[in-house]
Design a protein around this motif. Sequence first.
Motif, short mmCIF file in Angstrom:
data_model
loop_
_atom_site.label_atom_id
_atom_site.label_comp_id
_atom_site.label_asym_id
_atom_site.label_seq_id
_atom_site.Cartn_x
_atom_site.Cartn_y
_atom_site.Cartn_z
N SER A 100 -5.64 17.85 2.54
CA SER A 100 -6.74 17.59 1.76
C SER A 100 -7.51 19.23 1.84
O SER A 100 -7.94 20.17 1.25
CB SER A 100 -7.84 17.10 1.01
N VAL A 101 -6.77 19.55 3.68
CA VAL A 101 -7.37 20.76 4.08
C VAL A 101 -7.04 21.44 3.23
O VAL A 101 -8.24 22.66 3.59
CB VAL A 101 -7.16 20.83 5.39
N ARG A 106 -10.79 19.76 -5.07
CA ARG A 106 -10.50 18.97 -4.06
C ARG A 106 -11.08 17.08 -4.37
O ARG A 106 -10.94 16.73 -5.83
CB ARG A 106 -12.36 18.93 -3.63
N GLY A 107 -9.52 16.85 -4.05
CA GLY A 107 -8.82 15.59 -4.04
C GLY A 107 -7.41 15.85 -4.73
O GLY A 107 -6.81 14.95 -5.27
N LEU A 108 -7.00 17.01 -5.30
CA LEU A 108 -5.74 17.04 -5.60
C LEU A 108 -4.43 16.98 -4.97
O LEU A 108 -3.50 16.59 -5.71
CB LEU A 108 -5.70 18.89 -6.09
N ALA A 109 -4.44 16.73 -3.14
CA ALA A 109 -3.59 16.50 -3.01
C ALA A 109 -2.70 15.56 -3.08
O ALA A 109 -1.95 14.93 -2.82
CB ALA A 109 -4.13 17.31 -1.55
N ALA A 149 -14.94 18.91 6.98
CA ALA A 149 -16.13 17.61 6.60
C ALA A 149 -16.40 17.98 4.67
O ALA A 149 -16.94 17.01 4.65
CB ALA A 149 -17.54 19.17 7.85
N SER A 150 -15.76 18.73 4.26
CA SER A 150 -15.53 18.73 2.62
C SER A 150 -14.41 18.99 2.13
O SER A 150 -14.80 19.01 0.91
CB SER A 150 -16.43 20.55 2.41
N ARG A 151 -13.68 18.31 2.98
CA ARG A 151 -11.96 17.98 2.16
C ARG A 151 -11.82 15.99 2.46
O ARG A 151 -10.31 16.72 2.59
CB ARG A 151 -10.82 19.46 2.73
#
Length: 927
Positions: free
Chosen positions: A63-64, A71-74, A187-189
């Motif tokens: 996700s990074v 965001r969330g697509l991994a 923090a945002s991933r």
Amino acid sequence: MKIKLLLALGLAALTTSLVQAQNIPLDAAVRTGKLPNGFTYYIRHNVEPKNRVVFYLANKVGSVLEADDQRGLAHFMEHMSFNGTAHFPKNELVNYLQKAGVRFGADINAYTGFDETVYQLPLPSDPEIVKNGLEIMHDWAHGATLETAEIDKERGVVLEEKRLGKGAADRMRTKYFPLILNNSRYASRVPIGTEEVLKNFKPEVIRRFYGDWYRPNLQALIVVGDVDVDQMEKTIKAKFADLKNPANARPRTKYTVPLTGKNQFIAVTDPEMTSTSAQVMIKQPELPLHTDAEYRTSIVRALYNDMLGGRYAELARQADPPYLNGGASIGGFLGGLDAYTISVTAKPGELEKGFKAAWRENDRAKRFGFTATELARAKAGYQNQLESALREKSKTPSSSYVSEYLQYFLHGTAAPGIDYEYKLVSSQLPGITLEELNTLAKTATKTTDRDILLLAPEKDKASLPAEAVFNKWIKEVEAENITAFKDEVSNESLLKKEPVAGTIISQSKDEKLGVTTLMLSNGIKVLLKPTDFKNDEVSFTAFAPGGTSLYSDAEYQSASAANIIPSYGAGNYNTTALSKYLSGKQMSVQLSIGERTQNINGGAVNKDLEGALQLMYAYVTEPRKDSVLFRGMITRSKAGLANRQNDPNSVFQDTISATLGNHSVRRTGPSVAKLDQVNLDRAYAIFKERFANLSGFTFVFVGSIDTVAIKPLLAKYIASLPVNGKTEPAKDLNINIPAGKIEKMVYKGTEQKATVNLVFSGPFDYNFENKLKMDALKETLQIRMLERLREDEGGVYSPGVRMATAKLPQGRFSTTITFGCSPQNVDKLIASALDEVEKIKTTGPSQLNVDKFKAETQRSIELALKTNGFWAGYLGGQLLNNENLHQIDDYIKQVNAITPADIKDAADKYLTGKNFIKLVLLPEAGK
């Protein structure tokens, strides 16, 4: 100029050579290589288990790496790999694997982290299945079709998975993650992503992510199992050579959490938080594990954590323990960092007292260090663990090797194999000094990069300390006159009185089962089943009828609490002395009292088997009573209940237990009033009553048994156990799931999430054949719930079906369908679930789903039959139920004889809906 350049190159080569010389080599037993496109592979032949192979596809993609609109697509991409690939369109992949006996979720699975996405596939090693397994791996590497319709179908499933994670912990994490991750990209991933992206992303956005990052130079295939390594390597080279990297491949940035040198503080509260906790995290650069020197440092850390953990355990064993839980250790963090963490879960209103106690113990180690006896115990334990792994070298399961090579590929973590590790530890461990451990204790609590995190119930917000106050607590502890730790070690023998050995009076052998039955002079029966599943593992279990059923409801709390008596030690050893005595030994023993039986369970390596039997004898004949520990346990238990009603799941589980238990006091949830009913003297007396007379006990030993060497041990420690010839059958308490139709709605919590339990129950005609049919009913119903509620309707993430059947005290069954979902979908999804139940009652399951059940069952039992745990459980269960030990002989034959009509008849007979309980947890706003 040329000479200088050559000299420079020579020095560089020399430097590289020296560094490589220090590196720990990769296990020579694994074949590894890299294709021209950068695709890496690891292959190892291993026959544990035989006729099986484990495939892992590892991607350095997590996700990074997501852009803001991804965001969330991994994680979503991981889902899509099961929803249509080049060779397995739509849901055909899961369908094919189920037909091959591979269970979705339990066997075939995947996970997405910040930095990686990993797919796992354990398979039978049949040539055709292995061939298709490689096809699946190739498709997972870069063969996902990513059809728009399938993407849109999967949105609901992923959103429901995200919904399951919602609650106090998630809400609080959202607030403190930016701080403890130093506002880094991590923090945002968070891998689950954001609701906005998951609901609204365009298909081309996930296709862009897939095209950028699913590429061979970021991937590795790990294959461990019963395969021909040479042939597998040829196949991989031929099959995966066509994978291509993008023409203008984006650089794979290695993100980190930066060290700022600053100290930070945050206090976060939530209405549903059940306790107050404090953590002090001191971040530092990650310890890599590439060289012998780094491995040695990791040993020092492990010894440190072990010794410090022992001290915190002693602190918890006080009459008035200072906290609910406390501890300190050094370990991995995130983003290239490790952290030394001191943590405490406080009793209500006692955060200062609890934290100071935890910090004081850490400061004690910092000031005075550890003792020689503590280090000796920790070293012995570390060495013994490694020796055990070395003895089991030829029985190491493929999954263990896969895990090692996975970490080697993803993080460069050394994977040299047990021989190398054993030699390294044997050479390094003796030289590790007390001074080194004491130096670590002094340097671990550095004063920079220190984060303080407080988590608490919302109602306690006003009482939480400010940063200055909390730091003042630390300074106050550090100014105290603390005394050094005293490591009190008992030199006494475990037993106060040696047993007088009995004899073995008869012996018989069941050749087909490979089980020898011994009758001992005191009437106890012992079954021995030697196996070669492990090189050095003996497990034992023992049981007799009785249990807490023999005691009245008024005495039930004390009877149940009798299970804590073994925690007070045995013979000459109190809890602390016994803990130190057991340190380093490879053995365990547990005595327990269930509702209908009293039980003994244990296990050991062969050299410690006598010690395990001696400890069992001590627990039975010389139990201890400790009022100090008892008061501490009651104090902690009451404190732990203080905020239990804040947690929606706890409230719901208590409702389920009470409803299904017909509101018996033996089934309702914990309470302070119940704890007040516990009397230590009565609990101790009940424990002695249940184990003072072992008449009617049967022992089962399974594992690497030396049948000659074990007999004197059985005579000494089991034939000597006390008996009086009387047995007490368990009483039928008649606590059954109530008949009729019942509906319970629980409104608790603020998140828009619901949990559903649908329970069918009633009398059951218990026999082996009917039990198998119920197993088939459960599995075929599970398949349909997955297909209908998840795949077709996208309304749930992971629906479950549980089936329980019992012979004693009455033939009974229960079938429970569970799922989490959106509150507005509860009625619709319940209707769908019950519709599937009606379909299986009226038309039966499809032949395809029955075949899937048979394939999964056959593959599962093949593996189970090669484990000591299965045989201990099977033999014990059959004896307890007075069932034929040879039922297993025809297991596969009986399973294969089951027809869709058999399952339809079972569903029609038992899932009538006449005894049906619907329990639903909804948010408070839904009232």
